[in-house]
Design a protein around this motif. Structure first.
Motif, PDB file in Angstrom:
ATOM      1  N   THR A  27      13.005  57.297  34.320  1.00  0.00           N
ATOM      2  CA  THR A  27      13.020  56.110  35.181  1.00  0.00           C
ATOM      3  C   THR A  27      14.223  55.250  34.824  1.00  0.00           C
ATOM      4  N   PRO A  28      14.838  54.636  35.795  1.00  0.00           N
ATOM      5  CA  PRO A  28      15.995  53.801  35.496  1.00  0.00           C
ATOM      6  C   PRO A  28      15.569  52.534  34.756  1.00  0.00           C
ATOM      7  N   SER A  29      16.489  51.937  34.070  1.00  0.00           N
ATOM      8  CA  SER A  29      16.159  50.736  33.312  1.00  0.00           C
ATOM      9  C   SER A  29      15.746  49.616  34.266  1.00  0.00           C
ATOM     10  N   SER A  30      14.921  48.705  33.759  1.00  0.00           N
ATOM     11  CA  SER A  30      14.407  47.646  34.615  1.00  0.00           C
ATOM     12  C   SER A  30      15.354  46.466  34.719  1.00  0.00           C
ATOM     13  N   GLU A  31      16.492  46.545  34.092  1.00  0.00           N
ATOM     14  CA  GLU A  31      17.465  45.467  34.180  1.00  0.00           C
ATOM     15  C   GLU A  31      18.071  45.433  35.571  1.00  0.00           C
ATOM     16  N   THR A  32      18.011  44.278  36.197  1.00  0.00           N
ATOM     17  CA  THR A  32      18.608  44.134  37.524  1.00  0.00           C
ATOM     18  C   THR A  32      19.828  43.246  37.484  1.00  0.00           C
ATOM     19  N   SER A  33      20.040  42.591  36.401  1.00  0.00           N
ATOM     20  CA  SER A  33      21.230  41.741  36.265  1.00  0.00           C
ATOM     21  C   SER A  33      21.826  41.997  34.886  1.00  0.00           C
ATOM     22  N   TRP A  76      22.452  38.092  29.599  1.00  0.00           N
ATOM     23  CA  TRP A  76      22.902  36.696  29.566  1.00  0.00           C
ATOM     24  C   TRP A  76      23.879  36.504  28.417  1.00  0.00           C
ATOM     25  N   ARG A  77      24.965  35.810  28.722  1.00  0.00           N
ATOM     26  CA  ARG A  77      25.950  35.491  27.713  1.00  0.00           C
ATOM     27  C   ARG A  77      26.148  33.985  27.695  1.00  0.00           C
TER      28      ARG A  77
END
Length: 83
Positions: free
Chosen positions: A71-77, A80-81
């Motif tokens: 499954t692809p990673s759940s990160e959509t953005s 944060w930096r």
């Protein structure tokens, strides 16, 4: 009784008459051509199996490297930096 048609009469005449001589190298030529056809078919079949095998190996290598079943990673953005 009716007369036979001209074509039928000609066929009967050919069948009753002397048979034509067969060329001397006809059987050898036919056998040689048959051998060439069989060798060509065998080569095409071998090449086909090799291409199929190479495609299967390429697919397995690609699948092992990319893991398409995961499954692809759940990160959509992006992460944060601090500004």
């Amino acid at each position: 009784m009716s007369q036979p048609e001209p074509k039928e009469a000609r066929v009967r005449q050919l069948l009753e008459g002397p048979y034509p001589t067969v060329p001397a190298g006809l059987a050898a030529g036919a056998a040689a051509r048959g051998d060439r056809v069989l060798r060509r078919r065998r080569a095409v079949r071998r090449i086909g199996w090799m291409v199929l095998f190479a495609a299967a190996v390429a697919f397995l290598v690609w699948a092992s490297l990319t893991h398409p079943w995961a499954t692809p990673s759940s990160e959509t953005s992006p992460p944060w930096r601090d500004w």
